[in-house]
Design a protein around this motif. Structure first.
Motif, PDB file in Angstrom:
ATOM      1  N   TRP A  92      36.785  10.137  -2.144  1.00 10.05           N
ATOM      2  CA  TRP A  92      37.648  11.303  -2.300  1.00 10.05           C
ATOM      3  C   TRP A  92      38.947  10.994  -3.041  1.00 10.05           C
ATOM      4  O   TRP A  92      39.473  11.846  -3.742  1.00 10.05           O
ATOM      5  N   LEU A  93      39.462   9.791  -2.879  1.00  9.46           N
ATOM      6  CA  LEU A  93      40.708   9.412  -3.551  1.00  9.46           C
ATOM      7  C   LEU A  93      40.503   8.259  -4.529  1.00  9.46           C
ATOM      8  O   LEU A  93      41.472   7.650  -4.975  1.00  9.46           O
ATOM      9  N   GLY A  94      39.282   7.959  -4.852  1.00  9.03           N
ATOM     10  CA  GLY A  94      38.999   6.853  -5.760  1.00  9.03           C
ATOM     11  C   GLY A  94      38.814   5.552  -5.006  1.00  9.03           C
ATOM     12  O   GLY A  94      38.672   5.516  -3.776  1.00  9.03           O
ATOM     13  N   VAL A  95      38.794   4.453  -5.781  1.00 14.90           N
ATOM     14  CA  VAL A  95      38.551   3.138  -5.198  1.00 14.90           C
ATOM     15  C   VAL A  95      39.683   2.188  -5.589  1.00 14.90           C
ATOM     16  O   VAL A  95      40.444   2.440  -6.514  1.00 14.90           O
ATOM     17  N   GLU A  96      39.739   1.096  -4.874  1.00 12.92           N
ATOM     18  CA  GLU A  96      40.759   0.074  -5.092  1.00 12.92           C
ATOM     19  C   GLU A  96      40.387  -0.791  -6.298  1.00 12.92           C
ATOM     20  O   GLU A  96      39.227  -1.173  -6.455  1.00 12.92           O
ATOM     21  N   PRO A  97      41.333  -1.119  -7.155  1.00 13.02           N
ATOM     22  CA  PRO A  97      41.029  -2.017  -8.276  1.00 13.02           C
ATOM     23  C   PRO A  97      40.543  -3.378  -7.774  1.00 13.02           C
ATOM     24  O   PRO A  97      40.899  -3.832  -6.692  1.00 13.02           O
ATOM     25  N   GLN A  98      39.705  -4.017  -8.576  1.00 14.37           N
ATOM     26  CA  GLN A  98      39.134  -5.348  -8.346  1.00 14.37           C
ATOM     27  C   GLN A  98      38.084  -5.364  -7.236  1.00 14.37           C
ATOM     28  O   GLN A  98      37.035  -5.967  -7.386  1.00 14.37           O
ATOM     29  N   THR A  99      38.355  -4.735  -6.097  1.00 14.51           N
ATOM     30  CA  THR A  99      37.421  -4.807  -4.969  1.00 14.51           C
ATOM     31  C   THR A  99      36.505  -3.601  -4.879  1.00 14.51           C
ATOM     32  O   THR A  99      35.383  -3.716  -4.364  1.00 14.51           O
ATOM     33  N   GLY A 100      36.954  -2.421  -5.328  1.00 11.26           N
ATOM     34  CA  GLY A 100      36.162  -1.208  -5.202  1.00 11.26           C
ATOM     35  C   GLY A 100      36.154  -0.616  -3.798  1.00 11.26           C
ATOM     36  O   GLY A 100      35.357   0.284  -3.511  1.00 11.26           O
ATOM     37  N   ARG A 101      37.036  -1.094  -2.912  1.00  7.82           N
ATOM     38  CA  ARG A 101      37.086  -0.513  -1.571  1.00  7.82           C
ATOM     39  C   ARG A 101      37.628   0.917  -1.629  1.00  7.82           C
ATOM     40  O   ARG A 101      38.470   1.238  -2.461  1.00  7.82           O
ATOM     41  N   ASP A 102      37.148   1.749  -0.714  1.00  6.67           N
ATOM     42  CA  ASP A 102      37.487   3.171  -0.738  1.00  6.67           C
ATOM     43  C   ASP A 102      38.962   3.369  -0.388  1.00  6.67           C
ATOM     44  O   ASP A 102      39.440   2.902   0.659  1.00  6.67           O
ATOM     45  N   LEU A 103      39.691   4.083  -1.246  1.00  6.10           N
ATOM     46  CA  LEU A 103      41.120   4.272  -1.045  1.00  6.10           C
ATOM     47  C   LEU A 103      41.424   5.243   0.100  1.00  6.10           C
ATOM     48  O   LEU A 103      42.385   5.038   0.846  1.00  6.10           O
ATOM     49  N   PHE A 104      40.623   6.285   0.238  1.00  3.81           N
ATOM     50  CA  PHE A 104      40.863   7.227   1.324  1.00  3.81           C
ATOM     51  C   PHE A 104      40.723   6.535   2.677  1.00  3.81           C
ATOM     52  O   PHE A 104      41.560   6.723   3.580  1.00  3.81           O
ATOM     53  N   ALA A 105      39.679   5.729   2.841  1.00  6.26           N
ATOM     54  CA  ALA A 105      39.472   5.034   4.104  1.00  6.26           C
ATOM     55  C   ALA A 105      40.617   4.066   4.391  1.00  6.26           C
ATOM     56  O   ALA A 105      41.114   3.974   5.528  1.00  6.26           O
ATOM     57  N   ARG A 106      41.067   3.351   3.380  1.00  8.13           N
ATOM     58  CA  ARG A 106      42.155   2.406   3.598  1.00  8.13           C
ATOM     59  C   ARG A 106      43.476   3.136   3.873  1.00  8.13           C
ATOM     60  O   ARG A 106      44.324   2.645   4.623  1.00  8.13           O
ATOM     61  N   LEU A 107      43.645   4.310   3.280  1.00 10.42           N
ATOM     62  CA  LEU A 107      44.885   5.059   3.490  1.00 10.42           C
ATOM     63  C   LEU A 107      44.966   5.590   4.923  1.00 10.42           C
ATOM     64  O   LEU A 107      46.015   5.469   5.584  1.00 10.42           O
ATOM     65  N   VAL A 108      43.890   6.170   5.439  1.00 12.99           N
ATOM     66  CA  VAL A 108      43.942   6.740   6.790  1.00 12.99           C
ATOM     67  C   VAL A 108      43.956   5.639   7.845  1.00 12.99           C
ATOM     68  O   VAL A 108      44.613   5.775   8.887  1.00 12.99           O
ATOM     69  N   TYR A 109      43.250   4.545   7.601  1.00 16.48           N
ATOM     70  CA  TYR A 109      43.334   3.431   8.542  1.00 16.48           C
ATOM     71  C   TYR A 109      44.703   2.747   8.462  1.00 16.48           C
ATOM     72  O   TYR A 109      45.210   2.232   9.453  1.00 16.48           O
ATOM     73  N   GLY A 110      45.296   2.744   7.266  1.00 21.51           N
ATOM     74  CA  GLY A 110      46.649   2.213   7.137  1.00 21.51           C
ATOM     75  C   GLY A 110      47.665   3.036   7.900  1.00 21.51           C
ATOM     76  O   GLY A 110      48.671   2.505   8.395  1.00 21.51           O
ATOM     77  N   ALA A 111      47.421   4.349   8.006  1.00 19.30           N
ATOM     78  CA  ALA A 111      48.305   5.194   8.814  1.00 19.30           C
ATOM     79  C   ALA A 111      48.273   4.771  10.268  1.00 19.30           C
ATOM     80  O   ALA A 111      49.303   4.780  10.961  1.00 19.30           O
ATOM     81  N   ARG A 112      47.099   4.386  10.768  1.00 21.48           N
ATOM     82  CA  ARG A 112      47.010   3.928  12.156  1.00 21.48           C
ATOM     83  C   ARG A 112      47.861   2.682  12.375  1.00 21.48           C
ATOM     84  O   ARG A 112      48.586   2.561  13.368  1.00 21.48           O
ATOM     85  N   VAL A 113      47.796   1.750  11.421  1.00 19.29           N
ATOM     86  CA  VAL A 113      48.543   0.510  11.568  1.00 19.29           C
ATOM     87  C   VAL A 113      50.043   0.762  11.448  1.00 19.29           C
ATOM     88  O   VAL A 113      50.841   0.325  12.293  1.00 19.29           O
ATOM     89  N   SER A 114      50.458   1.480  10.414  1.00 21.11           N
ATOM     90  CA  SER A 114      51.885   1.690  10.182  1.00 21.11           C
ATOM     91  C   SER A 114      52.529   2.480  11.312  1.00 21.11           C
ATOM     92  O   SER A 114      53.582   2.102  11.839  1.00 21.11           O
ATOM     93  N   LEU A 115      51.914   3.600  11.704  1.00 18.39           N
ATOM     94  CA  LEU A 115      52.464   4.402  12.794  1.00 18.39           C
ATOM     95  C   LEU A 115      52.373   3.664  14.131  1.00 18.39           C
ATOM     96  O   LEU A 115      53.305   3.719  14.952  1.00 18.39           O
ATOM     97  N   GLY A 116      51.264   2.975  14.367  1.00 17.79           N
ATOM     98  CA  GLY A 116      51.108   2.251  15.628  1.00 17.79           C
ATOM     99  C   GLY A 116      52.131   1.136  15.782  1.00 17.79           C
ATOM    100  O   GLY A 116      52.723   0.966  16.858  1.00 17.79           O
ATOM    101  N   VAL A 117      52.348   0.371  14.714  1.00 15.66           N
ATOM    102  CA  VAL A 117      53.340  -0.706  14.773  1.00 15.66           C
ATOM    103  C   VAL A 117      54.737  -0.135  15.002  1.00 15.66           C
ATOM    104  O   VAL A 117      55.516  -0.639  15.818  1.00 15.66           O
ATOM    105  N   ALA A 118      55.078   0.943  14.286  1.00  9.44           N
ATOM    106  CA  ALA A 118      56.419   1.532  14.416  1.00  9.44           C
ATOM    107  C   ALA A 118      56.653   2.083  15.816  1.00  9.44           C
ATOM    108  O   ALA A 118      57.719   1.874  16.411  1.00  9.44           O
ATOM    109  N   ILE A 119      55.679   2.805  16.368  1.00  8.75           N
ATOM    110  CA  ILE A 119      55.851   3.383  17.703  1.00  8.75           C
ATOM    111  C   ILE A 119      55.895   2.291  18.765  1.00  8.75           C
ATOM    112  O   ILE A 119      56.714   2.346  19.695  1.00  8.75           O
ATOM    113  N   ALA A 120      55.021   1.278  18.652  1.00  7.96           N
ATOM    114  CA  ALA A 120      55.041   0.187  19.626  1.00  7.96           C
ATOM    115  C   ALA A 120      56.356  -0.583  19.569  1.00  7.96           C
ATOM    116  O   ALA A 120      56.933  -0.938  20.612  1.00  7.96           O
ATOM    117  N   ALA A 121      56.862  -0.848  18.372  1.00  4.47           N
ATOM    118  CA  ALA A 121      58.147  -1.536  18.244  1.00  4.47           C
ATOM    119  C   ALA A 121      59.280  -0.708  18.845  1.00  4.47           C
ATOM    120  O   ALA A 121      60.188  -1.245  19.499  1.00  4.47           O
TER     121      ALA A 121
END
Length: 355
Positions: A92-121
């Motif tokens: 849906w949002l294209g793929v990552e250069p060099q690896t071809g990993r899905d950008l949408f999947a990495r973006l939404v999973y990255g939200a879990r990490v960024s928000l989770g780390v900030a709230i836990a801290a």
């Protein structure tokens, strides 16, 4: 006089009614701020996306770690194949250069990490600040001096340098998101502790706290029953502003290479890998940067709205208005002998006689 001071606290029903009334006033003031409501909706949507990341990626049919070498052009250095970085029905949002990993999947999973780390801290910071601040305010002179000096040392420490040092020496086997949250929380609690101490010293002077002390209550019972509820408003206000700050710190640490490690996705980590692709694949840089910007902006606006809703004086200033029109309204009300905050009420606080 002493019998009046030693009187028992208000009944639980009265306290519950007062708390419900305060909650209604808070929501009414918050609803009056359109920017805060929009920010709250954006934050709620981001949290929902982060929690539903596995479901969303399952609907798309992708995951954040699978490589797709056929979707990148190795002859051009790994640039995604297709228009707009490979955007299509499968990605849906294209793929990552060099690896071809899905950008949408990495973006939404990255939200879990960024928000989770900030709230836990933020939770770690609040817990340490409350313990240290209340202990300093209620302890004797020596306890106050020791905890206050320790707090000043923590405030003076450079957050980024200390975080870089601690994250660099911890073994890589330790879960990185948990480690980043702990490091941020253990280093950046000093300012909040000073706020808690100052607020606790103010609450100690109130009549109901003196009455509880004269009735024989212990120090920590008074802190739990009388002081902690009074600290809720400043803690909520400052915590709402700490979350976006911690998101920025996590992104900066990941950008410097000491935060969340691959293959775990994080917005800061994605920005680190995207710094050389802003011309060949600009969406790889713009997507995490835009998500980070929107999240921090929404949380900052929401925190400011919560602060205004919890501060009756700020709410009063909003009702009167600021600038020339607000001053004109206040002057007109004073000249007419009425309170500008409550039309129809005399400025001296007395009620007008009705025929």
């Amino acid at each position: 006089m002493s019998e009046a001071l030693a009187a028992s606290p208000a009944p639980a029903a009265d306290l519950s009614a007062a708390g419900a009334s305060g909650a209604r006033q808070f929501w009414r003031r918050l609803r009056a701020q359109r920017a805060a409501l929009v920010a709250a909706a954006v934050v709620a949507l981001l949290v929902l996306v982060a929690l539903a990341a596995p479901l969303l990626t399952a609907i798309e049919g992708q995951d954040p770690t699978t490589y797709h070498p056929s979707l990148v052009d190795s002859a051009r250095g790994g640039v995604p194949v297709g228009p707009l970085g490979g955007i299509g029905a499968d990605h849906w949002l294209g793929v990552e250069p060099q690896t071809g990993r899905d950008l949408f999947a990495r973006l939404v999973y990255g939200a879990r990490v960024s928000l989770g780390v900030a709230i836990a801290a933020t939770l770690v910071q609040v817990l340490i600040a409350v313990v240290v601040g209340v202990s300093a305010a209620l302890g004797n002179r020596w306890v106050d001096q020791v905890l206050s000096r320790m707090t000043e040392i923590i405030v003076a420490l450079p957050l980024m340098i200390m975080s870089l040092a601690l994250l660099a020496i911890v073994p890589g086997s330790f879960p990185r998101p948990v480690l980043v949250a702990l490091v941020i929380g253990l280093i950046a609690w000093g300012t909040l502790a000073k706020i808690v101490r100052a607020q606790t010293l103010t609450l100690k002077q109130l009549d109901y706290v003196a009455a509880a002390r004269l009735s024989g209550w212990g120090t920590w019972r008074i802190a739990r029953r009388d002081l902690l509820p009074g600290l809720a408003a400043p803690l909520i206000t400052y915590s709402a502003l700490l979350v976006p700050m911690n998101i920025g710190v996590e992104a900066a640490l990941s950008f410097l290479g000491v935060g969340v490690k691959p293959p775990t996705p994080s917005w800061g980590q994605m920005l680190t890998a995207a710094d050389v692709w802003y011309q060949a694949a600009p969406q790889y840089l713009l997507l995490p940067a835009g998500a980070l910007f929107v999240t921090v902006l929404a949380l900052t606006v929401l925190g400011d709205g919560v602060r205004t809703a919890l501060d009756p004086r700020a709410a009063s200033r909003l009702r009167v208005g600021t600038g020339r029109r607000g001053e004109a309204r206040a002057d007109a009300g004073t000249a007419a002998g009425t309170d500008p905050l409550r039309p129809g009420t005399p400025a001296d606080g007395t009620k007008e006689a009705t025929a």
